[in-house]
Design a protein around this motif. Structure first.
Motif, PDB file in Angstrom:
ATOM      1  N   VAL A 194       3.774  45.265  -6.153  1.00 37.03           N
ATOM      2  CA  VAL A 194       2.343  44.478  -6.225  1.00 37.03           C
ATOM      3  C   VAL A 194       2.053  43.326  -5.963  1.00 37.03           C
ATOM      4  CG1 VAL A 194       0.176  44.943  -8.319  1.00 37.03           C
ATOM      5  CG2 VAL A 194       2.064  47.335  -8.011  1.00 37.03           C
ATOM      6  N   ILE A 195       3.046  42.880  -6.815  1.00 34.65           N
ATOM      7  CA  ILE A 195       2.581  41.226  -6.525  1.00 34.65           C
ATOM      8  C   ILE A 195       2.615  40.480  -4.557  1.00 34.65           C
ATOM      9  CG2 ILE A 195       3.627  38.788  -6.808  1.00 34.65           C
ATOM     10  CD1 ILE A 195       3.953  39.386  -9.462  1.00 34.65           C
ATOM     11  N   GLU A 196       2.988  41.197  -4.148  1.00 38.12           N
ATOM     12  CA  GLU A 196       3.130  41.050  -2.853  1.00 38.12           C
ATOM     13  C   GLU A 196       2.135  41.516  -2.274  1.00 38.12           C
ATOM     14  OE1 GLU A 196       7.337  42.429  -1.158  1.00 38.12           O
ATOM     15  OE2 GLU A 196       8.630  40.372  -2.690  1.00 38.12           O
ATOM     16  N   ASN A 197       1.571  42.491  -2.490  1.00 31.08           N
ATOM     17  CA  ASN A 197       0.355  43.624  -1.645  1.00 31.08           C
ATOM     18  C   ASN A 197      -0.965  43.438  -2.282  1.00 31.08           C
ATOM     19  OD1 ASN A 197       3.103  44.398  -0.123  1.00 31.08           O
ATOM     20  ND2 ASN A 197       3.109  46.002  -1.261  1.00 31.08           N
ATOM     21  N   GLN A 198      -1.401  43.473  -3.221  1.00 33.30           N
ATOM     22  CA  GLN A 198      -2.630  43.541  -3.967  1.00 33.30           C
ATOM     23  C   GLN A 198      -2.971  42.278  -4.578  1.00 33.30           C
ATOM     24  OE1 GLN A 198       0.179  46.413  -4.924  1.00 33.30           O
ATOM     25  NE2 GLN A 198      -1.195  46.854  -3.234  1.00 33.30           N
ATOM     26  N   LEU A 199      -1.624  41.057  -5.363  1.00 33.07           N
ATOM     27  CA  LEU A 199      -1.965  39.733  -6.365  1.00 33.07           C
ATOM     28  C   LEU A 199      -1.978  38.995  -4.931  1.00 33.07           C
ATOM     29  CD1 LEU A 199      -0.589  40.732  -9.629  1.00 33.07           C
ATOM     30  CD2 LEU A 199      -2.613  40.978  -8.945  1.00 33.07           C
ATOM     31  N   SER A 200      -0.758  38.522  -4.545  1.00 34.54           N
ATOM     32  CA  SER A 200      -1.031  37.191  -3.423  1.00 34.54           C
ATOM     33  C   SER A 200      -1.740  37.826  -2.515  1.00 34.54           C
ATOM     34  CB  SER A 200       0.848  37.526  -3.452  1.00 34.54           C
ATOM     35  OG  SER A 200       1.604  36.772  -3.854  1.00 34.54           O
ATOM     36  N   PRO A 201      -2.088  38.208  -1.585  1.00 33.31           N
ATOM     37  CA  PRO A 201      -3.117  37.843  -0.842  1.00 33.31           C
ATOM     38  C   PRO A 201      -4.805  37.960  -1.112  1.00 33.31           C
ATOM     39  CG  PRO A 201      -2.024  40.514  -0.342  1.00 33.31           C
ATOM     40  CD  PRO A 201      -1.612  39.765  -2.065  1.00 33.31           C
ATOM     41  N   ASN A 202      -4.871  38.823  -2.466  1.00 29.34           N
ATOM     42  CA  ASN A 202      -6.024  38.484  -2.614  1.00 29.34           C
ATOM     43  C   ASN A 202      -5.927  37.066  -3.587  1.00 29.34           C
ATOM     44  OD1 ASN A 202      -7.593  40.980  -2.211  1.00 29.34           O
ATOM     45  ND2 ASN A 202      -6.110  41.563  -3.497  1.00 29.34           N
ATOM     46  N   PHE A 203      -5.406  36.671  -3.952  1.00 24.72           N
ATOM     47  CA  PHE A 203      -5.443  35.155  -4.507  1.00 24.72           C
ATOM     48  C   PHE A 203      -5.234  34.018  -3.498  1.00 24.72           C
ATOM     49  CE2 PHE A 203      -3.145  35.640  -9.085  1.00 24.72           C
ATOM     50  CZ  PHE A 203      -4.033  37.472  -9.228  1.00 24.72           C
ATOM     51  N   LYS A 204      -4.992  34.162  -2.408  1.00 22.52           N
ATOM     52  CA  LYS A 204      -4.667  33.326  -1.268  1.00 22.52           C
ATOM     53  C   LYS A 204      -6.294  33.096  -0.772  1.00 22.52           C
ATOM     54  CE  LYS A 204       0.049  34.072   0.334  1.00 22.52           C
ATOM     55  NZ  LYS A 204       0.312  34.574   0.864  1.00 22.52           N
ATOM     56  N   LYS A 205      -7.456  34.327  -0.748  1.00 25.11           N
ATOM     57  CA  LYS A 205      -8.395  33.686  -0.596  1.00 25.11           C
ATOM     58  C   LYS A 205      -9.681  33.993  -2.090  1.00 25.11           C
ATOM     59  CE  LYS A 205      -7.846  37.947   1.793  1.00 25.11           C
ATOM     60  NZ  LYS A 205      -8.169  39.731   2.330  1.00 25.11           N
ATOM     61  N   THR A 206      -8.933  33.453  -3.159  1.00 22.52           N
ATOM     62  CA  THR A 206      -9.472  33.250  -4.726  1.00 22.52           C
ATOM     63  C   THR A 206     -10.220  34.647  -4.354  1.00 22.52           C
ATOM     64  OG1 THR A 206     -11.796  32.459  -4.134  1.00 22.52           O
ATOM     65  CG2 THR A 206      -9.511  30.763  -4.093  1.00 22.52           C
ATOM     66  N   GLN A 207      -9.997  36.042  -4.478  1.00 25.32           N
ATOM     67  CA  GLN A 207     -10.556  36.826  -5.545  1.00 25.32           C
ATOM     68  C   GLN A 207      -9.552  37.142  -5.778  1.00 25.32           C
ATOM     69  OE1 GLN A 207     -10.689  39.735  -1.589  1.00 25.32           O
ATOM     70  NE2 GLN A 207     -12.730  38.224  -1.385  1.00 25.32           N
ATOM     71  N   TYR A 208      -9.544  36.956  -7.608  1.00 27.43           N
ATOM     72  CA  TYR A 208      -8.898  37.104  -8.763  1.00 27.43           C
ATOM     73  C   TYR A 208      -9.191  38.357  -9.084  1.00 27.43           C
ATOM     74  CZ  TYR A 208      -7.618  31.738  -7.258  1.00 27.43           C
ATOM     75  OH  TYR A 208      -7.037  31.083  -7.728  1.00 27.43           O
ATOM     76  N   GLY A 209     -10.584  38.435  -9.449  1.00 27.73           N
ATOM     77  CA  GLY A 209     -10.886  39.857  -9.960  1.00 27.73           C
ATOM     78  C   GLY A 209     -10.439  40.989  -9.041  1.00 27.73           C
ATOM     79  N   ARG A 210     -10.328  41.278  -7.925  1.00 28.63           N
ATOM     80  CA  ARG A 210     -10.453  42.154  -6.834  1.00 28.63           C
ATOM     81  C   ARG A 210      -8.519  42.398  -7.023  1.00 28.63           C
ATOM     82  NH1 ARG A 210     -12.238  43.104  -0.364  1.00 28.63           N
ATOM     83  NH2 ARG A 210     -10.607  44.714  -0.552  1.00 28.63           N
ATOM     84  N   GLY A 211      -7.654  41.162  -6.697  1.00 23.67           N
ATOM     85  CA  GLY A 211      -6.376  41.090  -6.529  1.00 23.67           C
ATOM     86  C   GLY A 211      -6.041  41.831  -7.778  1.00 23.67           C
ATOM     87  N   PHE A 212      -6.540  41.567  -9.760  1.00 23.85           N
ATOM     88  CA  PHE A 212      -6.264  41.859 -10.373  1.00 23.85           C
ATOM     89  C   PHE A 212      -6.788  44.056 -10.465  1.00 23.85           C
ATOM     90  CE2 PHE A 212      -6.059  37.738 -12.363  1.00 23.85           C
ATOM     91  CZ  PHE A 212      -4.452  38.112 -12.510  1.00 23.85           C
ATOM     92  N   HIS A 213      -7.852  44.036 -10.201  1.00 19.87           N
ATOM     93  CA  HIS A 213      -8.436  45.192 -10.155  1.00 19.87           C
ATOM     94  C   HIS A 213      -7.734  46.119  -8.903  1.00 19.87           C
ATOM     95  CE1 HIS A 213     -11.017  48.888  -9.356  1.00 19.87           C
ATOM     96  NE2 HIS A 213     -11.377  49.148  -8.516  1.00 19.87           N
ATOM     97  N   GLU A 214      -6.694  46.212  -7.722  1.00 18.59           N
ATOM     98  CA  GLU A 214      -5.880  46.032  -6.860  1.00 18.59           C
ATOM     99  C   GLU A 214      -4.767  46.770  -7.650  1.00 18.59           C
ATOM    100  OE1 GLU A 214      -6.030  44.536  -3.208  1.00 18.59           O
ATOM    101  OE2 GLU A 214      -8.165  45.253  -2.625  1.00 18.59           O
ATOM    102  N   ALA A 215      -4.216  45.316  -8.314  1.00 16.57           N
ATOM    103  CA  ALA A 215      -3.150  45.906  -9.401  1.00 16.57           C
ATOM    104  C   ALA A 215      -3.197  47.021  -9.945  1.00 16.57           C
ATOM    105  CB  ALA A 215      -2.882  44.323  -9.184  1.00 16.57           C
ATOM    106  N   THR A 216      -4.465  47.082 -11.128  1.00 19.35           N
ATOM    107  CA  THR A 216      -4.174  48.251 -11.626  1.00 19.35           C
ATOM    108  C   THR A 216      -4.454  49.458 -11.307  1.00 19.35           C
ATOM    109  OG1 THR A 216      -6.685  47.197 -12.422  1.00 19.35           O
ATOM    110  CG2 THR A 216      -4.879  46.770 -14.080  1.00 19.35           C
ATOM    111  N   VAL A 217      -4.925  49.557  -9.906  1.00 21.79           N
ATOM    112  CA  VAL A 217      -5.147  50.590  -9.756  1.00 21.79           C
ATOM    113  C   VAL A 217      -3.556  51.444  -9.090  1.00 21.79           C
ATOM    114  CG1 VAL A 217      -6.598  52.350  -7.659  1.00 21.79           C
ATOM    115  CG2 VAL A 217      -7.370  50.529  -8.680  1.00 21.79           C
TER     116      VAL A 217
END
Length: 182
Positions: A128-151
């Motif tokens: 989840v960190i590697e596939n949802q959080l990290s890629p979105n965080f690199k683009k500063t899309q934190y909300g999207r990263g947390f949303h995808e991770a929780t899904v």
């Protein structure tokens, strides 16, 4: 022997003295704590409502915490202390999950309570960190990263924990009147 024991105690005290202090737990709106100020108000409210709704329907608690820095502390140790001191998950079930991110340090960790590890083992949390959080965080899309991770996390947990419904005992109860709680 006594000198070695004393030295060990001093080293442990020194390590504890440099450990980052855990913030006090929030009793209200505890599902999302954005101390790193990376979520806008709409994202925070969306995630909070989503996680509260999930908690209300399953008894499994998922908490998101962002901070600016670990202040030199280890991400695993700090997030573990945070989850323990905040009491993430139900007492006795240990079914809580903490998504922690130190934004400036670029460190994140997902702490999974032992009661949830059957559905979300550490290898899945790492993915989840590697596939949802990290890629979105690199683009500063934190909300999207947390949303995808929780899904993804919820999809792993789906059906694993069921909120227990309390039934009043009746004199002529049938087997249909009882619910098995996991």
């Amino acid at each position: 022997m006594v000198r070695k024991g004393s030295l060990l105690i001093l080293v442990c005290i020194g390590l504890l003295a440099t450990a980052k202090k855990v913030r006090p737990a929030h009793t209200e709106y505890r599902w999302v704590q954005d101390y790193g100020n990376v979520l806008d108000a709409d994202q925070e409210l969306f995630l909070m409502n989503k996680l509260k709704k999930y908690f209300d329907s399953t008894s499994t608690e998922i908490v998101i915490v962002t901070e600016n820095s670990l202040e030199g502390d280890d991400v695993f140790d700090y997030s573990y202390r945070l989850a323990q001191e905040w009491g993430v998950g139900q007492k006795g079930k240990d079914n809580g999950i903490l998504l922690y991110a130190a934004i400036q340090d670029r460190k994140m960790y997902i702490q999974v309570g032992s009661g949830a590890e059957g559905a979300l083992p550490d290898i899945y949390a790492k993915r989840v960190i590697e596939n949802q959080l990290s890629p979105n965080f690199k683009k500063t899309q934190y909300g999207r990263g947390f949303h995808e991770a929780t899904v993804v996390i919820i999809s792993h947990l789906e059906g694993y924990f069921i909120a227990c419904l309390l039934y009043t005992f009746r004199a002529h109860a049938t087997p249909d009147d009882f619910v098995c709680c996991l």
